[in-house]
Design an enzyme around this catalytic site. Sequence first.
Site, mmCIF file in Angstrom:
data_model
loop_
_atom_site.group_PDB
_atom_site.id
_atom_site.type_symbol
_atom_site.label_atom_id
_atom_site.label_comp_id
_atom_site.label_asym_id
_atom_site.label_seq_id
_atom_site.Cartn_x
_atom_site.Cartn_y
_atom_site.Cartn_z
ATOM 1 N N ILE A 17 -7.376 -0.936 7.675
ATOM 2 C CA ILE A 17 -8.442 -1.752 7.076
ATOM 3 C C ILE A 17 -9.308 -2.382 8.168
ATOM 4 C CG2 ILE A 17 -8.965 -3.649 5.475
ATOM 5 C CD1 ILE A 17 -6.209 -3.056 4.168
ATOM 6 N N SER A 39 0.613 -1.111 18.034
ATOM 7 C CA SER A 39 1.922 -0.681 17.532
ATOM 8 C C SER A 39 1.729 0.155 16.279
ATOM 9 C CB SER A 39 2.822 -1.888 17.245
ATOM 10 O OG SER A 39 2.239 -2.718 16.265
ATOM 11 N N SER A 129 -2.185 -10.096 0.269
ATOM 12 C CA SER A 129 -1.906 -8.897 -0.524
ATOM 13 C C SER A 129 -1.605 -9.266 -1.963
ATOM 14 C CB SER A 129 -0.691 -8.199 0.091
ATOM 15 O OG SER A 129 -0.189 -7.222 -0.784
ATOM 16 N N TYR A 153 8.049 -8.829 2.732
ATOM 17 C CA TYR A 153 6.640 -8.622 3.092
ATOM 18 C C TYR A 153 5.744 -9.535 2.249
ATOM 19 C CZ TYR A 153 1.990 -6.593 2.783
ATOM 20 O OH TYR A 153 0.639 -6.438 2.736
ATOM 21 N N LYS A 157 3.451 -13.064 3.320
ATOM 22 C CA LYS A 157 2.027 -13.309 3.034
ATOM 23 C C LYS A 157 1.881 -14.622 2.249
ATOM 24 C CE LYS A 157 0.173 -9.659 4.948
ATOM 25 N NZ LYS A 157 -0.712 -9.793 6.111
ATOM 26 N N TYR A 181 -5.483 -8.186 -1.232
ATOM 27 C CA TYR A 181 -5.878 -6.786 -1.451
ATOM 28 C C TYR A 181 -5.028 -6.163 -2.541
ATOM 29 C CZ TYR A 181 -7.245 -7.418 3.525
ATOM 30 O OH TYR A 181 -7.735 -7.859 4.729
ATOM 31 N N PHE A 182 -5.656 -5.388 -3.403
ATOM 32 C CA PHE A 182 -4.899 -4.559 -4.346
ATOM 33 C C PHE A 182 -4.569 -3.230 -3.643
ATOM 34 C CE2 PHE A 182 -4.017 -6.860 -8.239
ATOM 35 C CZ PHE A 182 -4.528 -8.073 -7.847
ATOM 36 N N ASN A 203 2.821 5.851 0.062
ATOM 37 C CA ASN A 203 1.762 5.477 -0.885
ATOM 38 C C ASN A 203 1.176 6.727 -1.545
ATOM 39 O OD1 ASN A 203 1.041 2.916 1.375
ATOM 40 N ND2 ASN A 203 1.672 2.542 -0.709
ATOM 41 N N PRO A 297 12.401 2.297 -7.760
ATOM 42 C CA PRO A 297 12.887 0.919 -7.921
ATOM 43 C C PRO A 297 11.854 -0.089 -7.402
ATOM 44 C CG PRO A 297 14.567 2.295 -6.884
ATOM 45 C CD PRO A 297 13.321 3.130 -6.973
ATOM 46 N N GLY A 298 11.676 -1.160 -8.148
ATOM 47 C CA GLY A 298 10.761 -2.218 -7.698
ATOM 48 C C GLY A 298 9.334 -2.038 -8.193
ATOM 49 N N ASP A 299 9.001 -0.839 -8.737
ATOM 50 C CA ASP A 299 7.629 -0.618 -9.216
ATOM 51 C C ASP A 299 7.393 -1.354 -10.534
ATOM 52 O OD1 ASP A 299 6.660 0.907 -7.200
ATOM 53 O OD2 ASP A 299 6.638 2.800 -8.296
HETATM 54 C C1 UD1 Z 1 2.541 -0.487 -2.506
HETATM 55 C C2 UD1 Z 1 3.331 -1.700 -2.128
HETATM 56 C C3 UD1 Z 1 2.401 -2.878 -2.035
HETATM 57 C C4 UD1 Z 1 1.299 -2.603 -1.008
HETATM 58 C C5 UD1 Z 1 0.574 -1.323 -1.432
HETATM 59 C C6 UD1 Z 1 -0.428 -0.966 -0.361
HETATM 60 C C7 UD1 Z 1 5.598 -1.369 -2.964
HETATM 61 C C8 UD1 Z 1 6.589 -1.796 -3.990
HETATM 62 N N1 UD1 Z 1 4.384 -1.926 -3.077
HETATM 63 O O1 UD1 Z 1 1.977 -0.732 -3.769
HETATM 64 O O2 UD1 Z 1 3.088 -4.044 -1.651
HETATM 65 O O3 UD1 Z 1 0.406 -3.687 -0.978
HETATM 66 O O4 UD1 Z 1 1.499 -0.267 -1.573
HETATM 67 O O5 UD1 Z 1 -1.121 0.198 -0.669
HETATM 68 O O6 UD1 Z 1 5.868 -0.577 -2.088
HETATM 69 N N2 UD1 Z 1 3.508 6.860 -6.948
HETATM 70 C C9 UD1 Z 1 3.995 8.082 -7.386
HETATM 71 N N3 UD1 Z 1 4.417 8.982 -6.446
HETATM 72 C C10 UD1 Z 1 4.376 8.729 -5.088
HETATM 73 C C11 UD1 Z 1 3.868 7.475 -4.658
HETATM 74 C C12 UD1 Z 1 3.458 6.560 -5.612
HETATM 75 O O7 UD1 Z 1 4.036 8.353 -8.583
HETATM 76 O O8 UD1 Z 1 4.776 9.584 -4.305
HETATM 77 C C13 UD1 Z 1 3.018 5.884 -7.945
HETATM 78 C C14 UD1 Z 1 3.746 4.554 -7.926
HETATM 79 O O9 UD1 Z 1 4.857 4.581 -8.787
HETATM 80 C C15 UD1 Z 1 2.639 3.600 -8.405
HETATM 81 C C16 UD1 Z 1 1.352 4.221 -7.855
HETATM 82 O O10 UD1 Z 1 1.678 5.588 -7.607
HETATM 83 O O11 UD1 Z 1 2.562 3.606 -9.804
HETATM 84 C C17 UD1 Z 1 0.868 3.587 -6.571
HETATM 85 O O12 UD1 Z 1 1.907 3.558 -5.603
HETATM 86 P P1 UD1 Z 1 1.668 3.094 -4.088
HETATM 87 O O13 UD1 Z 1 0.500 3.805 -3.530
HETATM 88 O O14 UD1 Z 1 2.960 3.222 -3.377
HETATM 89 O O15 UD1 Z 1 1.204 1.586 -4.218
HETATM 90 P P2 UD1 Z 1 1.952 0.321 -4.906
HETATM 91 O O16 UD1 Z 1 3.314 0.662 -5.326
HETATM 92 O O17 UD1 Z 1 1.053 -0.227 -5.935
#
Ligand code: UD1
Length: 341
Positions: A17, A39, A129, A153, A157, A181-182, A203, A297-299
Amino acid sequence: MSPKSQRVLVTGGAGYIGSHTLPELMMAGHEVHVIDDLSNGHGVALERCRQIVGRDFGFSEADIRDAARVSEVIRAFGPDVVIHFAGLKSPSESIEKPDLYREVNVIGSLRLLDAMRAGGCQRLVFSSSAAVYGPPDFLPISEDHPRRPTTPYGASKAEVEDILVQEAAKDTTLTCAILRYFNPVGAHASGLIGEHPQDIPTNLVPYIVDVARGRLPRLNVFGDDYGTPDGTGVRDYIHVTDLARAHVAALDWTAGATGAREFNLGAGEGTSVRDLIRTFETATGRDIPFVVAPRRPGDVASSYADPGRAERELKWKAELTLTDMCRSAWAWGARNPEGYA
Ligand code: UD1
């Protein structure tokens, strides 16, 4: 509509960013100096920023926790305002290394704040965040939504946010824009800077880019049984260039405001994993094979912003589309398969 040219110290300016923010700052007429320990950031990203703008800027390789070095840079550069991106950013890594996240993100920010104020700089734009919110009680998420971070994390923040709010309440000459940030995605229109790929991305968009270039066989869609319109997870994706421009707007805001104020930075629209796959395929002409996998997990099912405060007070709003995000992510990914390596 920048009030006047400012001297802007950018910590973490070589990261994803931060690097996208440098050209926007310079094109708005500001003078920039970057601190980064490289880093997670990349020296090549700084070179590419110089190439984009056709102008040089200062750079000091330094760890944000190194108070003496940071003070020296501040004394020499004399910033009007600091944009503080530097920090660790992996929620999953933070679960394994909570102390490291506290040390870098919280202690690092505290030392920076001390050094700024000792150097006579009282304006800060801080990278926070949406991770500070945790599972949403209501949607869209506004800034007064309760904060219940679920990872060290997110907690780091939230802790910095608290410190900034307390400090600004005690010292009315201190002004802090706290930017939450979203989901930032995409890359610069030039194709010269973007998100440096991890070995296996966690991600969604970087993972899709790796599938598109054949490095990974298929995407795992983490759950299709959420209570969302198509059952897959819904997020608020924001183009990294829109996000970068929000920092220029926040910098202008700090020139005329007092206190610490939180701003959600998102597009304000929920996009499902399936929507994203479809848009990416249409925007790039690549096929993205996928399978439905168990929930991660955690989503959470859904998370998207109410960005109204940023629109009203920062006079900023996300303008680029999901198609722009997909197209630019692919343009960067296809042209730089190894990122900056
Ligand atoms: C994640 C972080 C968040 C961070 C953000 C930055 C976690 C729990 N949260 O958010 O703190 O600010 O990244 O970008 O790690 N998905 C799939 N398949 C994949 C990867 C993701 O289906 O291989 C889905 C996830 O379930 C979610 C969406 O895609 O519904 C977005 O995922 P991701 O890009 O990892 O972002 P966040 O989970 O929203």
